[in-house]
Design an enzyme around this catalytic site. Structure first.
Site, PDB file in Angstrom:
ATOM      1  N   CYS A   1      24.406 -24.638  -3.647  1.00  0.00           N
ATOM      2  CA  CYS A   1      25.104 -23.788  -2.682  1.00  0.00           C
ATOM      3  C   CYS A   1      25.544 -24.682  -1.522  1.00  0.00           C
ATOM      4  CB  CYS A   1      24.276 -22.593  -2.237  1.00  0.00           C
ATOM      5  SG  CYS A   1      22.793 -22.969  -1.311  1.00  0.00           S
TER       6      CYS A   1
ATOM      7  N   CYS B   1      27.627 -19.902  -4.525  1.00  0.00           N
ATOM      8  CA  CYS B   1      28.622 -19.505  -3.527  1.00  0.00           C
ATOM      9  C   CYS B   1      29.939 -20.164  -3.895  1.00  0.00           C
ATOM     10  CB  CYS B   1      28.186 -19.908  -2.116  1.00  0.00           C
ATOM     11  SG  CYS B   1      28.147 -21.678  -1.818  1.00  0.00           S
TER      12      CYS B   1
ATOM     13  N   CYS C   1      32.113 -28.616  -5.512  1.00  0.00           N
ATOM     14  CA  CYS C   1      31.181 -29.358  -6.361  1.00  0.00           C
ATOM     15  C   CYS C   1      31.920 -30.509  -7.043  1.00  0.00           C
ATOM     16  CB  CYS C   1      30.598 -28.427  -7.417  1.00  0.00           C
ATOM     17  SG  CYS C   1      29.417 -29.219  -8.522  1.00  0.00           S
TER      18      CYS C   1
END
Length: 133
Positions: free
Chosen positions: A8, A80, A87
């Site tokens: 997250c 999220c 990412c």
């Protein structure tokens, strides 16, 4: 041994709770970790609501994504949109799941109202981790 990574934004609430539940439900059968694209420190309310479930995450700490661990994971779960969108790219062998959960740290209101949001998010994370078993 399969490996899972919960991600997250700040590794302060959702991913820490997911790691705690995964350690309880997946146990020794998986390598389990969590991280964030930033570090925001462990949220004390996350510790509090997990303790209500008998899971102590009080010794966890906020960590940045480890690229080697990420790339060697079997499953990466983003909790999220920020983590999903930011990412790092993973090899095609890494399976990804996205759990679009609200950030309980953004909850407003009285302490009781804020804790209600933390508990709702915690309980949804628990259901999703149990579904992995």
């Amino acid at each position: 041994m399969p490996q899972i990574y919960f991600l997250c934004t700040g590794n302060s609430c959702r991913s820490q709770m997911a790691e705690g539940f995964a350690r309880q439900y997946l146990g020794q059968q998986w390598r389990i970790a969590s991280a964030g694209i930033e570090t925001h420190g462990l949220n004390p309310r996350a510790v509090q609501v997990m303790a209500e479930k008998g899971i102590d995450i009080g010794q966890y700490h906020s960590k940045l994504i480890d690229i080697d661990y990420l790339n060697s994971s079997d499953l990466v779960v983003t909790l999220c949109g920020d983590a999903r969108d930011r990412c790092p790219v993973t090899p095609p062998t890494v399976k990804k799941q996205h759990w679009p959960l609200p950030d309980p740290a953004q909850a407003q209101g009285s302490e009781a109202e804020i804790l209600t949001v933390f508990r709702q998010v915690r309980d949804e994370i628990e259901r999703r981790v149990q579904a992995l078993v």
